[in-house]
Motif scaffolding. Structure first.
Motif, PDB file in Angstrom:
ATOM      1  N   VAL A 152       0.777  -1.322  -0.058  1.00  0.00           N
ATOM      2  CA  VAL A 152       0.093   0.186   0.152  1.00  0.00           C
ATOM      3  C   VAL A 152       0.763   1.136   0.018  1.00  0.00           C
ATOM      4  CG1 VAL A 152      -2.006   0.958   0.887  1.00  0.00           C
ATOM      5  CG2 VAL A 152      -1.251  -1.425   1.717  1.00  0.00           C
ATOM      6  N   VAL A 153       0.642   2.181  -1.016  1.00  0.00           N
ATOM      7  CA  VAL A 153       1.345   3.415  -0.880  1.00  0.00           C
ATOM      8  C   VAL A 153       0.390   4.498  -0.558  1.00  0.00           C
ATOM      9  CG1 VAL A 153       2.720   4.836  -2.384  1.00  0.00           C
ATOM     10  CG2 VAL A 153       3.069   2.447  -2.697  1.00  0.00           C
ATOM     11  N   GLN A 154       0.599   5.383   0.529  1.00  0.00           N
ATOM     12  CA  GLN A 154      -0.201   6.460   0.699  1.00  0.00           C
ATOM     13  C   GLN A 154       0.047   7.436  -0.246  1.00  0.00           C
ATOM     14  OE1 GLN A 154      -2.450   5.646   2.861  1.00  0.00           O
ATOM     15  NE2 GLN A 154      -1.833   3.845   3.473  1.00  0.00           N
ATOM     16  N   LEU A 155      -0.681   8.168  -0.567  1.00  0.00           N
ATOM     17  CA  LEU A 155      -0.583   9.702  -1.438  1.00  0.00           C
ATOM     18  C   LEU A 155      -0.485  10.788  -0.442  1.00  0.00           C
ATOM     19  CD1 LEU A 155      -3.072   8.652  -4.397  1.00  0.00           C
ATOM     20  CD2 LEU A 155      -0.317   8.848  -4.308  1.00  0.00           C
ATOM     21  N   VAL A 210      -0.883 -13.105  -1.686  1.00  0.00           N
ATOM     22  CA  VAL A 210      -2.220 -12.629  -1.764  1.00  0.00           C
ATOM     23  C   VAL A 210      -2.126 -11.212  -1.545  1.00  0.00           C
ATOM     24  CG1 VAL A 210      -4.659 -12.604  -1.081  1.00  0.00           C
ATOM     25  CG2 VAL A 210      -3.501 -14.860  -1.609  1.00  0.00           C
ATOM     26  N   VAL A 211      -2.915 -10.258  -2.411  1.00  0.00           N
ATOM     27  CA  VAL A 211      -3.053  -8.886  -2.226  1.00  0.00           C
ATOM     28  C   VAL A 211      -4.745  -8.857  -2.590  1.00  0.00           C
ATOM     29  CG1 VAL A 211      -3.078  -6.631  -2.767  1.00  0.00           C
ATOM     30  CG2 VAL A 211      -0.968  -8.112  -2.761  1.00  0.00           C
ATOM     31  N   SER A 249      -5.505  -9.001   4.046  1.00  0.00           N
ATOM     32  CA  SER A 249      -5.006  -8.139   3.126  1.00  0.00           C
ATOM     33  C   SER A 249      -5.874  -6.947   2.994  1.00  0.00           C
ATOM     34  CB  SER A 249      -4.804  -8.660   1.845  1.00  0.00           C
ATOM     35  OG  SER A 249      -4.182  -7.703   0.774  1.00  0.00           O
ATOM     36  N   LEU A 250      -7.135  -7.557   2.813  1.00  0.00           N
ATOM     37  CA  LEU A 250      -8.221  -6.437   2.697  1.00  0.00           C
ATOM     38  C   LEU A 250      -8.477  -5.475   3.864  1.00  0.00           C
ATOM     39  CD1 LEU A 250     -10.688  -6.105   0.602  1.00  0.00           C
ATOM     40  CD2 LEU A 250     -11.974  -7.307   2.100  1.00  0.00           C
ATOM     41  N   ARG A 251      -8.154  -6.047   5.317  1.00  0.00           N
ATOM     42  CA  ARG A 251      -8.248  -5.162   6.323  1.00  0.00           C
ATOM     43  C   ARG A 251      -7.177  -4.133   6.206  1.00  0.00           C
ATOM     44  NH1 ARG A 251      -9.619 -10.266   8.811  1.00  0.00           N
ATOM     45  NH2 ARG A 251      -7.527 -10.385   9.227  1.00  0.00           N
ATOM     46  N   GLU A 252      -6.050  -4.397   5.574  1.00  0.00           N
ATOM     47  CA  GLU A 252      -4.940  -3.370   5.629  1.00  0.00           C
ATOM     48  C   GLU A 252      -4.802  -2.552   4.387  1.00  0.00           C
ATOM     49  OE1 GLU A 252      -1.386  -4.628   7.827  1.00  0.00           O
ATOM     50  OE2 GLU A 252      -2.611  -6.375   8.795  1.00  0.00           O
TER      51      GLU A 252
END
Lengths: 362, 362, 362, 362
Positions: free
Chosen positions: A359-362, B215-216, B352-355
């Motif tokens: 995850v990359v925050q913008l 998994v993502v 993954s979904l939770r984060e």
């Protein structure tokens, strides 16, 4: 005097100092343009600047003498040259259209701006956000215009969808889900996100009022050293989620976007000849029932309709709008800032992609 | 004596001790089944166990007296009961089919296995992998069969695709990309991944020989307290990437899977009446050209063909296979282990979904 | 008490003495029905008479003992018999549903009417118009009802189209053009016109207010001794023209009707799951220009919309309507006269077909 | 030296003295062409004659000065004139391409032939068969070529279908059924049959080896004084039947042809981008059963495949073939005789249409 027909005028969300369509004191001089790059898209750009009353193409520039010969055969009256640097220094031209590979955008645009020329530049704007910021700052300082060629924003389809969002027809936006796949590796220096997802990111930027919060991208590199299959999620505030599926290795061509709203839902199939946009009066209502496990979900399934969509060539609308912005000293809504916002999302996507979906925050 | 027609026999990848289709010493006794759950899918399961020569439905069990009444009206000769516990303790039955909400699978299956009954259980197998592991271990100890109802593995379409992969027609697998969207919130206790993506995960597990690596998952929750729009990427070794797009809020129903291989590519549209599978002789060849930037990419664009696909009801094939496995003491290929592999991917997806798309290694 | 939901009530054009939906003094007795013929369509008819509150199936009759056994297994409580003659003489039944091959309709219906039973009869009504006329006269004399099973008139699609015509949405009708083709030789005693075009003729009879003037039919007999490919034109007054394309030898199934009106045009694709009817705001305006050769033709190309169409099972609506007509002594709009009009067109078509397209005046 | 690529070469049925593709002593001079008519289709014809090595466009002729101006702007080097008569008398040109309204074909072609020029003429060839016969005779006498622009014969789709018929893949032909409808009144002097059905008649003439026996046409005139909706049946020997459905008042565009053969069946959808032709391994086998009424009908339902179809521009193939025929003194297969055969069918159709479907023997 605006040559952009009212019907084609993109709805303006941020009034700010963006170009209006009925400018008070318009210049009536023709914008003299040099088009740099005469490969696949360049000829379209030349044709449109050439056909408008408000502009003329003075020169075509390309490193390939073959391309220049093609240009010369079609337009014997237009000057052709391999030396962009020389040309850009003359006072023969007012603006430069940059239709070259992405990696050259920054250098060519900088040279143009430094020499006092307005810039129309192919998408994506630049390779990095710092390049984009530098160009924006330079243009600002010199009071020059930058327009990034986000052509889709000038199609009847996208403008109709924006209208449906703005007038509240769709209601709160739930999701934006685009599939843009086909067989084709048109780019060697960028991956499939920079090639295809750029379209969707510029459309999202235009349609979704909110600022994106985070990006997740996954994908794989099979053939060419760059990702050729990729999937990208963009999180927005208020639970709006966007998703883009791009693929250079699909046996079939798909250009379909689903947009789910609280009140109505849209299917935009850009490959349909006539009915590109279908609006569904479908949805879900949820209310709490007697017990914890019994949510009362009811489905609304009503009419569908396909509004007639403006068919004028999008690029013509866009280039006409560019010349008006230049002549009337207005800032286009698809300006360098719009280009920068897209580049930032692409940079974030690349970073996420490298780490398999981080995850990359913008 | 196998009632599973040869044409319907699922191709067996792992020979192991899985059931063969021409068992040497088959039992010829009818399997006596109790079906627990008579909601949406239960009646299909009852009908198929009822219609087969190799099985009979002894009882239908449901907590709702209304459902039991419906069952009784259709099958006056079948016993109906709300007391699963009592029934499962009798020697009247050999096997239990569990067609109830996911959260009840573990409890009912455990009770059945403890009482010496074989188990046919709706997908997804259980709510957690530890539940699944406990049930597998219990069945193993008691020499009982567990079959997880991954119905799609018994369709003509999936079996044809598996054949195309196994015989090398597609070549090295590049990607598996499924879109499974429609308007519908059929589940209250699970999210859209557990409801819809389960199908794709079980199909992938069947088609892709390799073990998934990571998994993502991304998605959003709009209406019901659980994610109703979700996107999931599964990384496999050798650059095979899988992607699943599931959505309960789509105005249109889509059931399309693209499968890209080195040699051929497949489009599986499960909503087509006749031509569900189309195989494209299309692809890309890449070779190095003279310079760094000039890769020689050539597109191969040849014929398309749509093979005739077996049309027998998948559930009938599957239930027939279940009775054969029980009668001949064979392990089904869609056994508890297969169910567990799917549950593990769903657990990873939830995490993954939770984060918001964190990469979860498997 | 009408069980026909208001939403399903077929719009009544000729008020005459046809059944109304809010009868003043309705009978509340159940109509006792014998269904003759338990082949392909018979079970549907039985199921619907069985499920309605306003009727019950007393007996099923068929010459095949196999068919009777199937009926008995599904409905153990319903009497089965091969002797229609005996049954029809008893006072056990009020009405007979005739779902047998066309050539037997006349004989069975006559026997039923002579014995005081109402008649629901499969389309086409009879083999000849004189048979139809005799049955109509007989029913009239005995005050019995005849309803011809023109099921399509009870679909949401046809009723929506009729509404669009009646409320003037389409404007003056230009043409009705139906294609009804597939792979299938379901009939041995009638040709493809009697099998498939009957549907279209009954729909046209319902939709087009005017009386047909002339019929032209062409076709060819390849396999079965009867025409298996045929094309039929029906001329109506006021320049309305109808055309029907039927074919038992088509590799693909098509069920598409184009209806062109002065103001709007309709495409009805009966194979679409959701959007069966599409209404196009398209058309042509013609005005005289300066010279003889310059007609000013302008095309109107506006929105398309797909109205939500009632999805209740058509046969259920129809059979419910039949029982109401019987109970309330009303004449159905799809009565013997409607059946006769269709048979007359089929007779004319046969005559035309035999002479390779000779025009037959009606 | 033939510039027609082998892959594009139309299969030659009648060897006769038609042009071969490897002529022994080819001329290498460029054919000098005058194109008469620069409306909708004329510019396509000019572009193709212009782009070929084997021909050059010397002059464009039109009665409209506006059209001539358009021509001049695109091709400054080509002479433009309103005086066809003068031009055709000079020795500047070898051939004339007539792309004008049908009623002028005869006069212009006659003038051209009388002055020793070869003729390429738009379809339909002439207004009457006697005009066509006179032109054919004149060309014969002067050893000049006539080619009628039946463009579809040079598409990959039609050539593939012809190949499937010739190599026996389809088996005995049962029917040819074309639907060619859209919204558009492009012609003022001819009806919809002369405008649209001409395409199908020329294709049928090319595909079906047998001579047509009789024609039946029905239709109606709503707006323009000429039939705008029409249906045409052509009877061939051996039970082959052809049917054409043309309509200028359809809300949707359809270009679909079904071709039913004994062994295989073809669906040609010319609006599909990629898979224009689908070949179905479907059919019907009939054998006599025990009794008169029990024919044993069995359906064969196998694979479908869509062969890759040649995508070269059809008009380019055709015009290249024309220049080869002229240079090598060969008769084209789409010669005046082919044009005459089509005109004869259209004349018969008109006669039938006037009498509401009277059968007209050919």
């Amino acid at each position: 005097m605006s040559t952009l027909p009212t019907a084609c005028a993109p709805a303006e969300r941020n009034e700010g100092n963006h170009a209006k369509l009925s400018p008070d004191s318009p210049s009536t001089q023709r914008i003299r343009v040099c088009v740099a790059g005469y490969g696949y898209w360049g000829p379209q750009v030349v044709r449109n600047f050439h056909n408008l009353q408000s502009s003329e193409v003075v020169a075509v520039c390309d490193t390939s003498s073959k391309s220049l010969q093609r240009a010369h055969e079609t337009y014997p009256e237009i000057q052709v040259t391999q030396d962009f640097g020389e040309l850009v220094r003359t006072s023969q031209i007012d603006a430069v259209a940059i239709v070259t590979p992405v990696r050259t955008h920054y250098g060519l645009a900088k040279m143009a701006l430094q020499n006092g020329k307005h810039v129309f530049v192919e998408k994506p704007f630049t390779c990095t956000s710092s390049q984009a910021e530098e160009l924006i700052e330079l243009a600002e300082r010199k009071n020059l215009k930058i327009m990034v060629d986000h052509t889709f924003l000038f199609t009847g389809a996208v403008r109709k969808i924006r209208q449906l969002i703005e007038d509240g027809t769709l209601g709160e936006l739930y999701y934006y889900d685009s599939t843009r796949v086909n067989l084709g590796l048109f780019q060697h220096d960028v991956n499939v996100l920079w090639d295809l997802a750029t379209h969707d990111l510029s459309i999202m930027d235009y349609l979704i009022a909110a600022k994106p919060e985070a990006v997740v991208a996954t994908g794989e590199t099979h053939l060419n050293g760059v990702a050729d299959v990729a999937f990208m999620t963009v999180y927005f505030p208020r639970k709006t989620i966007a998703h883009i599926n791009v693929n250079w290795l699909s046996p079939v061509k798909v250009r379909t976007t689903l947009i789910g709203g609280e009140k109505k839902m849209v299917v935009w199939n850009d490959l349909e000849a006539d009915e590109k946009i279908k609006i569904y009066d479908r949805g879900v209502q949820v209310s709490n029932g007697e017990s914890l496990y019994k949510l009362l979900v009811s489905y609304r399934s009503g009419d569908m309709w396909a509004p007639k969509v403006e068919q004028t060539e999008a690029l013509r609308n866009e280039i006409s709008y560019f010349t008006e912005c230049v002549r009337n000293n207005r800032r286009p809504f698809n300006d360098g800032e719009a280009g920068l916002r897209v580049v930032k999302m692409l940079e974030a996507a690349d970073q996420s992609l490298r780490e398999r979906g981080k995850v990359v925050q913008l």
